[in-house]
Design a protein around this motif. Structure first.
Motif, PDB file in Angstrom:
ATOM      1  N   ASN A 230       0.826  -1.209   0.000  1.00 21.36           N
ATOM      2  CA  ASN A 230       0.000   0.000   0.000  1.00 21.36           C
ATOM      3  C   ASN A 230       0.859   1.257   0.000  1.00 21.36           C
ATOM      4  O   ASN A 230       0.572   2.210  -0.722  1.00 21.36           O
ATOM      5  CB  ASN A 230      -0.925   0.020   1.223  1.00 21.36           C
ATOM      6  N   SER A 231       1.913   1.243   0.811  1.00 18.06           N
ATOM      7  CA  SER A 231       2.693   2.476   0.869  1.00 18.06           C
ATOM      8  C   SER A 231       3.494   2.653  -0.418  1.00 18.06           C
ATOM      9  O   SER A 231       3.756   3.773  -0.838  1.00 18.06           O
ATOM     10  CB  SER A 231       3.577   2.542   2.110  1.00 18.06           C
ATOM     11  N   LEU A 234       1.057   4.328  -2.720  1.00 20.30           N
ATOM     12  CA  LEU A 234       0.939   5.757  -2.381  1.00 20.30           C
ATOM     13  C   LEU A 234       2.167   6.511  -2.867  1.00 20.30           C
ATOM     14  O   LEU A 234       2.076   7.598  -3.433  1.00 20.30           O
ATOM     15  CB  LEU A 234       0.830   5.942  -0.861  1.00 20.30           C
TER      16      LEU A 234
ATOM     17  N   ARG B 165      -5.361   4.851   1.391  1.00 17.03           N
ATOM     18  CA  ARG B 165      -4.208   4.245   2.070  1.00 17.03           C
ATOM     19  C   ARG B 165      -4.276   2.732   2.166  1.00 17.03           C
ATOM     20  O   ARG B 165      -3.254   2.072   2.305  1.00 17.03           O
ATOM     21  CB  ARG B 165      -4.073   4.836   3.484  1.00 17.03           C
ATOM     22  N   ARG B 238      -5.593  11.823  -3.728  1.00 17.86           N
ATOM     23  CA  ARG B 238      -5.232  11.762  -2.320  1.00 17.86           C
ATOM     24  C   ARG B 238      -4.879  13.133  -1.760  1.00 17.86           C
ATOM     25  O   ARG B 238      -5.306  13.511  -0.678  1.00 17.86           O
ATOM     26  CB  ARG B 238      -4.045  10.823  -2.119  1.00 17.86           C
TER      27      ARG B 238
END
Lengths: 439, 270
Positions: A230-231, A234, B165, B238
């Motif tokens: 997930n990171s 991102l 996230r 985001r």
């Protein structure tokens, strides 16, 4: 960009956890061992030397384990006379999952400690409660030592995955360990039977908890792999945003200028050099070599980007004045310097310089920023398009807008020194070099 | 006219200055700039500016967004045009919010030519507003604006942030502090508006509606089919959802408090 492979991430996490768990485990075992030493307070004096001797094996083994995992720890051990063989052996096995003197020593130490309280020749004279507590501490000590094997990172290795037989063996470890505890805890001697049956059963069954720990550990590993994925995603989107903001915007403005009815070819060259430097600046931000970039930054970061983008280390040496390196420019001034420095630099390169030096200063009130590039080049061929006097024309005009300009002078090496200067961004209250306090 | 360009990059300011200086009719304008909204706030003479070009994303220099700058400019009665890379999909929601909560006089694309910049300044100097097709895309559609349908309550922000996230339904619910059932309802309710926005602004392909493709989806599969496109959408936007200024604006809206300059702008704001 490559996608992530969960099994690799799981292995990396297990390795990270493994080294920390090993260290934590050393301290936990040290505490348990200390507790066992305390129980010796209840031992009759006659039995004391033997009990101490048995516990001492654990102390030595644990000290070696500590030395193993402390940087420079083995060097301390090596200072003791006659330990060469041991130290050589340990430094060979350090960081490898293999049976070594340290592991064997701890196994022996755990067994001998247990045999202080129960077994075939238990120390006599312990009050019942103390014997039970001591026994529990000794079993916990073995339990903790073996836990390291149950959740060893090697089980998750992607480089060298464990064989099928080993994976089956992993399931058997708790059962085998429970068998060993049960066997040692059988009432071999009258003193042994003092330990309540309930305590003995509980200790024998304790290895079953390994399955729970194992399951929790696996869940944490998988969760960490998901968190990492997930990171990463991102992070990719953030980088994309940054690429857009710094790199693409620079190219958009370059394109826009090129599309204007009558673009100046020197301005175009300058914009392209600027774009190249922006790309290298972005690289610096990405790999963490610098923090500023479009948001202002250090002169040294800019210089590194310019050399990387436009320099040729086979042809010339580049040096930035020491005092200038740590100088910090505001966002606006940094971006002006991002245009100015590449132009001066590339002119020095075109002049055939083998040495290019740069300097930056901020002086006076109002503050004036001076960027100086000195070369030892023979000078440029006097052809219009590459004449520094004309190629810097547009830039000079831009700097004039900020009460600045560009000056050239011949220096001691026979080359040219070019100085670009402009009034620092007026700033509006941010403290820092290159900025002026607002009213 | 004094013009201030608020952009984390310096060159947009130079582009505006160059464009205006290139024509005798516009060369009397004075162009200065700031690199972040905080700097704009600290300008001692902010009220003397006749026009501001405002970028929406200041990732390089500041935690503050263009929405913060727009609020500030309305407070000081400075006319503003949004100066943004409007064809980037991750800017769309910020642009919608800019036109939902404030009254910018126009939208000038980062790719605008010198002539377009000059024209925009001339129109605004004359007291009019720009009216371009690009700007009409972001001005409120009839009925509820996209922003209001996407974020009916300020509390929805927490779910959008968690959606960016995390990828797992239960984790998202946990992070947003809602029940998985509430999350499912949320995904269900927002699916259409996300599809509509994606289609209206030509972001990649619109998210596939689960039912027509595979009619035999189980309830669990249907949930997942909605989760993936909404996760992608939340990820794209985001920075928008993370913006503290947006949260403040939504809270003011929910409390029924009027946005900063209500009553000053033309007609009703909603």
């Amino acid at each position: 960009m490559r996608t992530t492979d969960d099994s690799r991430d799981i292995f990396s996490t297990a390795l990270n956890a493994g080294s920390r768990l090993w260290w934590a485990g050393c301290w936990i075992r040290a505490t348990l061992l200390a507790g066992m030493w305390v129980t010796l307070a209840w031992v009759p004096v006659a039995e004391l030397p033997r009990a101490c001797g048995q516990l001492l094996i654990g102390v030595i083994a644990l000290s070696i384990a500590f030395a193993h995992s402390t940087p420079g720890g083995l060097d301390v051990v090596a200072r003791v006379q006659g330990t060469d063989v041991l130290v050589n052996h340990l430094s060979r096995t350090s960081g490898r999952a293999t049976i070594d003197a340290s592991g064997l020593g701890e196994g022996l130490g755990a067994l001998m400690a247990t045999l202080v309280y129960v077994g075939w020749f238990p120390v006599t004279g312990f009050p019942v409660a103390v014997r039970s507590v001591g026994l529990a501490l000794a079993v916990c000590y073995s339990w903790e030592a073996l836990l390291q094997a149950v959740i060893d990172p090697g089980w998750y290795s992607t480089d060298d995955p464990p064989a099928r037989a080993m994976r089956v063996f992993r399931y058997a470890i708790p059962v085998i360990f429970a068998g060993i505890i049960t066997f040692v805890l059988l009432p071999w001697q009258p003193a042994d039977s003092q330990v309540p049956l309930l305590v003995r059963v509980a200790l024998s069954a304790s290895p079953a908890v390994y399955y729970l720990v194992w399951a929790v550990f696996d869940v944490m590993l998988r969760a960490s792999a998901i968190a990492l994925r997930n990171s990463q995603s991102l992070w990719r989107w953030d980088i994309w945003g940054d690429v857009h903001s710094s790199v693409k915007n620079t190219l958009v403005f370059l394109n826009q200028y090129a599309e204007d009815p009558d673009p100046d070819v020197d301005e175009l060259r300058g914009l392209i050099r600027n774009a190249l430097v922006v790309v290298d600046d972005f690289r610096g931000q990405l790999i963490g070599a610098q923090v500023g970039g479009a948001g202002g930054g250090h002169v040294s970061d800019l210089w590194n980007s310019v050399v990387r983008a436009l320099g040729n280390t086979h042809k010339a040496q580049y040096a930035l004045d020491d005092a200038s390196a740590s100088m910090e420019l505001s966002a606006t001034d940094y971006q002006i310097a991002q245009r100015v420095l590449p132009d001066l630099f590339s002119n020095a390169m075109k002049a055939g310089a083998s040495q290019v030096g740069a300097k930056c200063s901020i002086e006076g009130e109002p503050r004036v920023i001076r960027v100086e590039v000195a070369d030892n080049g023979a000078g440029m061929p006097a052809v219009g398009a590459v004449n520094p006097q004309t190629s810097l024309g547009v830039l000079r005009e831009r700097l004039r807008e900020r009460n600045g300009g560009i000056e050239h002078s011949r220096n001691a090496t026979g080359g040219m020194t070019a100085v670009a200067y402009w009034h620092a961004d007026r700033g509006v209250g941010l403290p820092g070099i290159g900025r002026v306090q607002g009213p | 006219m004094n013009i201030v360009v608020a952009d984390d990059l310096f060159w947009p300011q130079e582009t505006v200055r160059f464009a205006l200086a290139a024509d005798p009719a516009t060369k009397h304008h004075v162009v200065t700039g700031v690199r972040d909204p905080e700097e704009l706030r600290r300008l001692p003479d902010l009220g003397t500016f006749g026009l501001a070009f405002v970028d929406l994303d200041f990732r390089n220099t500041s935690g503050k967004s263009g929405l913060f700058a727009l609020r500030l400019l309305e407070q000081f009665d400075v006319r503003a045009v949004v100066y943004a890379a409007d064809d980037e999909d991750n800017r769309a929601l910020s642009l919608m919010a800019a036109f939902r909560f404030f009254h910018p006089h126009g939208l000038v694309s980062k790719g605008a030519s010198s002539a377009e910049i000059r024209q925009a300044v001339t129109v605004i100097e004359s007291g009019a507003r720009l009216d371009t097709p690009a700007m009409r895309r972001y001005a409120r559609p009839r009925g509820l604006s996209y922003i209001d349908r996407l974020l009916p309550r300020v509390g929805d922000l927490a779910i959008w942030r968690a959606l960016a996230r995390f990828t797992d339904r239960r984790t998202i619910a946990l992070a947003a502090q809602v029940s998985p059932r509430t999350l499912d309802t949320f995904l269900n309710d927002r699916f259409d508006i996300v599809a509509e926005i994606s289609e209206a602004f030509h972001f990649q392909a619109p998210p596939a509606t689960p039912t027509p493709v595979t009619p035999a989806l189980t309830a669990g599969e249907a949930r997942h089919a909605r989760l993936a496109p909404l996760h992608a959408f939340a990820l794209t936007h985001r920075r928008f959802f993370d913006d503290a200024e947006l949260e403040k604006l939504l809270r003011e809206r929910d409390d029924g408090r009027d946005p900063p300059t209500a009553g000053r702008g033309p007609a009703a704001r909603r």
